[in-house]
Design an enzyme around this catalytic site. Structure first.
Site, PDB file in Angstrom:
ATOM      1  CG  ASN A 193      -9.793   7.397  -3.045  1.00  0.00           C
ATOM      2  OD1 ASN A 193      -9.937   6.794  -1.798  1.00  0.00           O
ATOM      3  ND2 ASN A 193      -8.449   7.525  -3.561  1.00  0.00           N
ATOM      4  CG  HIS A 209      -7.545   6.301   3.158  1.00  0.00           C
ATOM      5  ND1 HIS A 209      -8.648   6.785   2.462  1.00  0.00           N
ATOM      6  CD2 HIS A 209      -6.532   5.882   2.451  1.00  0.00           C
ATOM      7  CE1 HIS A 209      -8.395   6.948   1.389  1.00  0.00           C
ATOM      8  NE2 HIS A 209      -6.812   6.694   1.123  1.00  0.00           N
ATOM      9  CE1 TYR A 228      -4.100  -0.792  -1.045  1.00  0.00           C
ATOM     10  CE2 TYR A 228      -5.719  -0.254   0.685  1.00  0.00           C
ATOM     11  CZ  TYR A 228      -4.922   0.093  -0.437  1.00  0.00           C
ATOM     12  OH  TYR A 228      -5.283   1.380  -0.951  1.00  0.00           O
TER      13      TYR A 228
HETATM   14 FE1  HDD Z   1      -4.878   2.950  -0.445  1.00  0.00          FE
HETATM   15  C1  HDD Z   1      -5.926   2.606   2.921  1.00  0.00           C
HETATM   16  C2  HDD Z   1      -7.884   3.850  -1.227  1.00  0.00           C
HETATM   17  C3  HDD Z   1      -3.613   3.559  -3.668  1.00  0.00           C
HETATM   18  C4  HDD Z   1      -1.832   1.691   0.414  1.00  0.00           C
HETATM   19  N1  HDD Z   1      -6.555   3.175   0.465  1.00  0.00           N
HETATM   20  C5  HDD Z   1      -6.759   2.897   1.734  1.00  0.00           C
HETATM   21  C6  HDD Z   1      -8.156   3.215   2.117  1.00  0.00           C
HETATM   22  C7  HDD Z   1      -8.640   3.610   0.831  1.00  0.00           C
HETATM   23  C8  HDD Z   1      -7.657   3.742  -0.070  1.00  0.00           C
HETATM   24  C9  HDD Z   1     -10.138   3.944   0.926  1.00  0.00           C
HETATM   25  C10 HDD Z   1      -8.809   3.049   3.377  1.00  0.00           C
HETATM   26  C11 HDD Z   1      -9.446   1.702   3.854  1.00  0.00           C
HETATM   27  C12 HDD Z   1     -10.125   1.693   4.909  1.00  0.00           C
HETATM   28  O1  HDD Z   1     -11.041   2.414   5.149  1.00  0.00           O
HETATM   29  O2  HDD Z   1      -9.767   1.026   5.872  1.00  0.00           O
HETATM   30  N2  HDD Z   1      -5.501   3.708  -1.952  1.00  0.00           N
HETATM   31  C13 HDD Z   1      -6.971   3.999  -2.310  1.00  0.00           C
HETATM   32  C14 HDD Z   1      -7.147   4.203  -3.746  1.00  0.00           C
HETATM   33  C15 HDD Z   1      -6.061   4.329  -4.380  1.00  0.00           C
HETATM   34  C16 HDD Z   1      -4.934   3.970  -3.393  1.00  0.00           C
HETATM   35  C17 HDD Z   1      -8.694   4.457  -4.455  1.00  0.00           C
HETATM   36  C18 HDD Z   1      -5.602   4.247  -5.946  1.00  0.00           C
HETATM   37  C19 HDD Z   1      -6.496   4.258  -6.807  1.00  0.00           C
HETATM   38  N3  HDD Z   1      -3.089   2.821  -1.537  1.00  0.00           N
HETATM   39  C20 HDD Z   1      -3.020   3.016  -2.817  1.00  0.00           C
HETATM   40  C21 HDD Z   1      -1.376   2.597  -3.395  1.00  0.00           C
HETATM   41  C22 HDD Z   1      -0.844   2.039  -2.009  1.00  0.00           C
HETATM   42  C23 HDD Z   1      -1.831   2.218  -1.105  1.00  0.00           C
HETATM   43  C24 HDD Z   1      -0.855   2.669  -4.436  1.00  0.00           C
HETATM   44  C25 HDD Z   1       0.435   1.378  -1.779  1.00  0.00           C
HETATM   45  C26 HDD Z   1       1.448   1.048  -2.695  1.00  0.00           C
HETATM   46  N4  HDD Z   1      -3.950   2.277   1.316  1.00  0.00           N
HETATM   47  C27 HDD Z   1      -2.591   1.757   1.478  1.00  0.00           C
HETATM   48  C28 HDD Z   1      -2.373   1.367   2.739  1.00  0.00           C
HETATM   49  C29 HDD Z   1      -3.650   1.462   3.414  1.00  0.00           C
HETATM   50  C30 HDD Z   1      -4.700   2.155   2.452  1.00  0.00           C
HETATM   51  C31 HDD Z   1      -1.053   2.044   3.388  1.00  0.00           C
HETATM   52  C32 HDD Z   1      -3.604   2.413   4.776  1.00  0.00           C
HETATM   53  C33 HDD Z   1      -4.565   1.555   5.793  1.00  0.00           C
HETATM   54  C34 HDD Z   1      -4.935   0.416   4.978  1.00  0.00           C
HETATM   55  O3  HDD Z   1      -4.211   0.393   3.776  1.00  0.00           O
HETATM   56  O4  HDD Z   1      -5.721  -0.431   5.441  1.00  0.00           O
HETATM   57  O5  HDD Z   1      -2.004  -0.126   2.699  1.00  0.00           O
END
Ligand code: HDD
Length: 722
Positions: free
Chosen positions: A178, A105, A392
């Site tokens: 999402n 993202h 997160y």
């Molecule tokens: Fe995630 C970012 C949505 C599963 C690990 N995720 C991130 C963002 C969104 C989502 C919208 C961007 C947030 C922003 O605008 O700063 N992610 C989801 C949804 C999931 C999902 C809807 C399942 C229902 N995500 C998911 C899993 C993991 C992560 C299973 C890790 C085990 N996601 C992350 C992250 C991020 C992230 C690596 C990257 C940047 C951040 O968190 O802030 O931790």
């Protein structure tokens, strides 16, 4: 009424609990110029951090006025001196301007606004922001794509992030969702694998922001939990017209808990009030080059022009005992709850009415956490959610370089923070309390423990229970049907939308070099639909499979199609009006039509050979993808005559190709009077969404008729089906 600085100084004083001492260089540095009242949701919280550079001298970061245009040298011809603290700090600050982009993202855009509760929902949740009819709470929403880097194009095919923060009066609440109601995986353990597979391949970092490569489809075809989300992404939901024209979803099952400790299972839906609208793939590809900022620009401009996008917040409310009631598991994030089983209860709406002042400080530094919850909300045991609760916070510590990321202005709650957490890089506060431990007697036990009955504290739903069970690394048998719901989606799409899924899969799989991966992907599609599998297979050199019918059914659900409903409004849609600058009457007609469209809230753009009075944009800077509909006015036939020489002012045949491509992308197209030449040269016949009017038709009539076409948005009958 113009707010006086005294009002804001007072407001800042009220907010002083969170004031940031090192920024406080005097009220003038914080001044923002407001014309009229504040917008709803703008509680002025960020103003205390705003730096106003009007009519000031440059200073160092430590406040000394300096010259920062020339370095300090030993004589005019140097060398530059190590002593030059101004040079060193300026360069050092520049060298450190970036923080790590989000691991996923990374590409996104955001805006501020407010949430308004439709009612007092305290019967189902103790969440204070839902506790009163009409109660407003500031929100911040960041939209994103998943796979691309921070500088990637907006209109790639992808799941789109929908991260919503409520700055409630009981702390921050983040719903990190999402635009697709399901996720690829059922266990957080697999998330790094999914992302490694989807991101550019590691040997050459190709392709950017795309799943059309071997590793992505290898992962998809070997991990069938991905099938449902993949089907959504292959449909129009993967390429929305704008962030404003898509829904959002909380995906996981969460809990609402009321003050009495009674809990309900809930799923969040954020329904766009702009209507759902999507691009077609060929135009999305061209848009990537024509305007890589298409989505963020659309959001920014809509808000700047006062067209504030809105979403209705709804929940599907279910009983604790419903978890396994419908043949799938409410803990499984790869499943929807069809609205026929549980309708959506609208509980409020939110409006985005304010752009950010600074992209980095707000959008880039926004650090969402699914673990940011407030009293009245609780989690479920969804294993994907449970893993996210860890991931997160961890990633934010990495991005910020320390644990104080929640002290950044955009991440701060708008209420006081009190606890015994201390120190760390970038501590912004000055904790005055030297009794930084609990339990204590020296500070009368303060900060005191808040819980369900004391201090209005957060609490876990009393109904949550852990059953007696062995420790297992396993998956629940209630999670193992991966194909029934993707088929439900496919069945529920219009035939032309099914074709879009077929075409998208053909495109993606045609880029897969491994025959085994292509075959495995077809085998997965074949568990969803033999029709789908055969239609994709015939285009990618894979034999048509026999039906694999275990999960086949004819059920449908509503609310999942992008194109079945016309748009409720044409406000903000962009209408290209083609004129010839050699014909003053054509410009006059275009201006009259543009005025009629402006009345309707649309954004008309008059396109001519050169910029001059009455012309907004040149042909050389125009392309069909930049407009939602095209009208060619009378007196422009010279632009389309097959015999006409190419103009040096624009690429060959550009006016004709704008009309042709707009038609091919399914957009409404219209010609007036002699502009019929534009259709003749492109062999476009009269049909739905193709308007031919004579030169005397009034501008108002043209705008009125074309409005219907714009609302239809895409004329799907133009696309071939097979
Ligand atoms: Fe995630 C970012 C949505 C599963 C690990 N995720 C991130 C963002 C969104 C989502 C919208 C961007 C947030 C922003 O605008 O700063 N992610 C989801 C949804 C999931 C999902 C809807 C399942 C229902 N995500 C998911 C899993 C993991 C992560 C299973 C890790 C085990 N996601 C992350 C992250 C991020 C992230 C690596 C990257 C940047 C951040 O968190 O802030 O931790």
């Amino acid at each position: 009424m113009k707010h006086s600085i005294i009002t804001y100084t007072l407001l800042n004083a009220l907010l002083a609990h969170a004031a940031c001492p090192f920024m406080d260089g005097g009220a003038d540095l914080k001044k923002r110029d407001y014309e009229g009242d504040r917008l709803p949701g703008d509680d002025g919280f960020l103003d205390q951090f705003v730096v106003d550079d009007t009519d000031v001298y440059t200073t160092t970061d430590f406040g000394t006025p300096v010259s920062d245009r020339r370095s300090l040298k030993a004589g005019e011809r140097g060398p530059t001196l190590l002593e030059d603290f101004v040079l060193r700090t300026k360069i050092t600050r520049f060298d450190h301007e970036r923080v790590p982009e989000r691991a996923v993202h990374a590409r996104g855009a955001a805006a501020h606004g407010y949430f308004e509760s439709y009612a007092d929902w305290s019967n189902i949740t103790a969440a204070s922001f839902l506790g009163k009819e009409g109660k407003q709470t500031p929100v911040f929403l960041r939209f994103s794509t998943v796979a691309g880097s921070r500088g990637s194009a907006d209109t790639v095919r992808d799941v789109h992030g929908f991260a919503l923060r409520f700055y409630t009066d009981a702390g921050n609440y983040d719903i990190v969702g999402n635009n697709i109601p399901v996720f690829f995986l059922q266990d957080a353990m697999q998330f790094p694998d999914l992302i490694h597979a989807v991101k550019p391949q590691p040997n050459n970092e190709i392709p950017q922001a795309a799943t059309a490569h071997d590793t992505a489809w290898d992962f998809f075809s070997q991990n069938p939990s991905t099938m449902h989300t993949l089907m959504w992404a292959l449909s129009g939901h993967g390429i929305p017209r704008s962030f404003r024209h898509m829904d959002g979803f909380g995906i996981h099952t969460f809990r609402f808990v009321n003050d009495d400790g009674e809990s309900k299972l809930v799923k969040y839906h954020f329904k766009t009030k702009q209507g759902l609208a999507s691009l077609v793939w060929s135009e999305a590809l061209v848009l990537n080059g024509q305007n890589p900022d298409y989505h963020r620009e659309d959001l920014f401009k809509a808000i700047e022009s006062g067209n504030f996008p809105e979403w209705e917040v709804g929940v599907q409310i279910m009983d604790e005992s419903d978890a396994l009631r419908w043949g799938f598991d409410l803990l499984d994030p790869t499943k929807i709850v069809p609205v026929e089983l549980v309708p959506i209860t609208p509980i409020g709406k939110f409006v985005l009415n304010r752009n950010t002042m600074n992209y980095f400080a707000e959008t880039e530094q926004a650090m969402f956490c699914p673990g940011h919850v407030v009293r009245g909300i609780d989690f479920s045991d969804d294993p994907l959610l449970q893993g996210r609760l860890f991931s997160y916070v961890d990633t934010q510590i990495n991005r910020h370089g320390g644990p104080n990321f929640e002290q950044l202005p955009i991440n701060r709650p708008h209420v006081p923070v009190h606890n015994n957490n201390r120190d760390g890089a970038g501590q912004m506060m000055i904790p005055f309390n030297k009794i930084a431990y609990s339990v204590n007697s020296l500070n009368n036990g303060s900060p005191k423990e808040a819980n369900q009955t004391h201090g209005n504290g957060f609490f876990s739903a009393p109904a949550r229970r852990i059953v007696d069970a062995a420790y297992v690394r396993d998956i629940s048998p209630t999670f193992l049907d991966y194909w029934t719901q993707p088929r439900l989606l496919f069945n529920s799409l219009l035939p032309a939308e099914q074709q879009q899924v077929v075409n998208a899969a053909r495109f993606e799989l045609s880029k897969i070099s491994s025959v085994a991966v292509r075959e495995a992907s077809i085998a997965q599609f074949n568990k969803i639909s033999n029709d789908l599998a055969k239609r994709v297979a015939m285009a990618i050199g894979v034999a048509a499979p026999e039906p694999d019918s275990k999960y086949y059914h004819d059920n449908t659900t509503s609310g999942v199609s992008v194109f079945s409903e016309p748009l409720p409004t044409i406000a903000t849609l962009v209408v290209g009006i083609l004129v010839s600058t050699s014909s003053s009457s054509s410009i006059a007609q275009a201006e009259a039509i543009a005025a009629a469209f402006k009345e309707k809230g649309a954004n008309p753009v008059i396109i001519g050979e050169v910029i001059q009075e009455g012309i907004d944009q040149t042909y050389s800077a125009s392309d069909a993808v930049l407009f939602d509909g095209i009208i060619v006015v009378d007196g422009t036939q010279n632009l389309f005559a097959p015999s006409s020489k190419a103009s040096s002012l624009y690429p060959a045949q550009r006016p004709a190709s704008i009309v042709r491509d707009a038609f091919l992308y399914g957009k409404p197209v219209g010609v007036i009077g002699t502009a019929i030449e534009a259709f003749d040269v492109n062999s476009i016949e009269e049909q739905d969404g193709v308007y031919v009017r004579d030169a005397n038709t009034s501008a108002q009539d043209i705008a009125d008729e074309f409005e219907e076409g714009l609302k239809t948005f895409k004329f799907l009958g133009r696309f071939a089906m097979d």
